[in-house]
Motif scaffolding. Sequence first.
Motif, PDB file in Angstrom:
ATOM      1  N   THR A  52       0.783  -1.259  -0.030  1.00  0.00           N
ATOM      2  CA  THR A  52       0.055  -0.039  -0.086  1.00  0.00           C
ATOM      3  C   THR A  52       0.936   1.182   0.039  1.00  0.00           C
ATOM      4  N   ASP A  53       1.994   1.182   0.148  1.00  0.00           N
ATOM      5  CA  ASP A  53       3.112   2.258   0.251  1.00  0.00           C
ATOM      6  C   ASP A  53       3.655   2.698  -1.098  1.00  0.00           C
ATOM      7  N   SER A  54       3.143   4.002  -1.441  1.00  0.00           N
ATOM      8  CA  SER A  54       3.788   4.124  -2.925  1.00  0.00           C
ATOM      9  C   SER A  54       5.260   4.783  -2.739  1.00  0.00           C
ATOM     10  N   SER A  78      -5.317  12.272   0.415  1.00  0.00           N
ATOM     11  CA  SER A  78      -4.487  11.442  -0.530  1.00  0.00           C
ATOM     12  C   SER A  78      -5.028  11.724  -2.045  1.00  0.00           C
ATOM     13  N   ASP A  79      -4.319  11.671  -2.903  1.00  0.00           N
ATOM     14  CA  ASP A  79      -4.293  11.821  -4.307  1.00  0.00           C
ATOM     15  C   ASP A  79      -5.319  10.646  -4.604  1.00  0.00           C
ATOM     16  N   ALA A  80      -4.788   9.467  -4.017  1.00  0.00           N
ATOM     17  CA  ALA A  80      -5.647   8.104  -4.478  1.00  0.00           C
ATOM     18  C   ALA A  80      -7.219   8.152  -3.927  1.00  0.00           C
ATOM     19  N   LEU A  81      -7.370   8.750  -2.693  1.00  0.00           N
ATOM     20  CA  LEU A  81      -8.593   8.758  -2.180  1.00  0.00           C
ATOM     21  C   LEU A  81      -9.407   9.766  -3.253  1.00  0.00           C
TER      22      LEU A  81
END
Length: 174
Positions: A52-54, A78-81
């Motif tokens: 899960t860590d970018s 977060s950008d993902a959210l």
Amino acid sequence: MATTKNAEVEVEGEVVVDDAPKAREDMFAGQTKEPPNPKLIDQVPEDLSFSTDSGERRDAEKMLVSIDGVACYLYQPSDALMALLASSFAPGAELTEKISGMLNLVNASLDVNGTMLLRRAMFASDNSFDDELLGKLVAAILQKWAPSIAGNADLSTEKPKPSRPQRRAAAKKK
């Protein structure tokens, strides 16, 4: 023998509080997806090992807001959210999807005290919660941290008005 009547739900029979956890277990028996034994991690192939860590880190940017006269922080999500929730705010999105997306974004962004304040107001039985507040908070978040999404976002929480044929059909039923 106890009989309880609450709204449209009627319960008859003996009520034993101690059996409630067992009943819940029985209800979900065979439906749970148990995790594997942690010792099996060595057997996972490299191409099926995910993280899960970018690897990217940033300092938490925050914006000071006031809700009911209480100072709260909105933290940058977060950008993902943001990417996952963007379709929730697209024009034509279902109202339930839109509200769910708004709640998820606000819960992820608002500090703990603000979240508790918001929840308390939402669940107040006096019906005083401002239906537009979620849209206002989301608009502030999007304008600050996702202006490209903000430009196209539909944050209205009004139920769509029925079309003329729907109104006529409803009038005939009366």
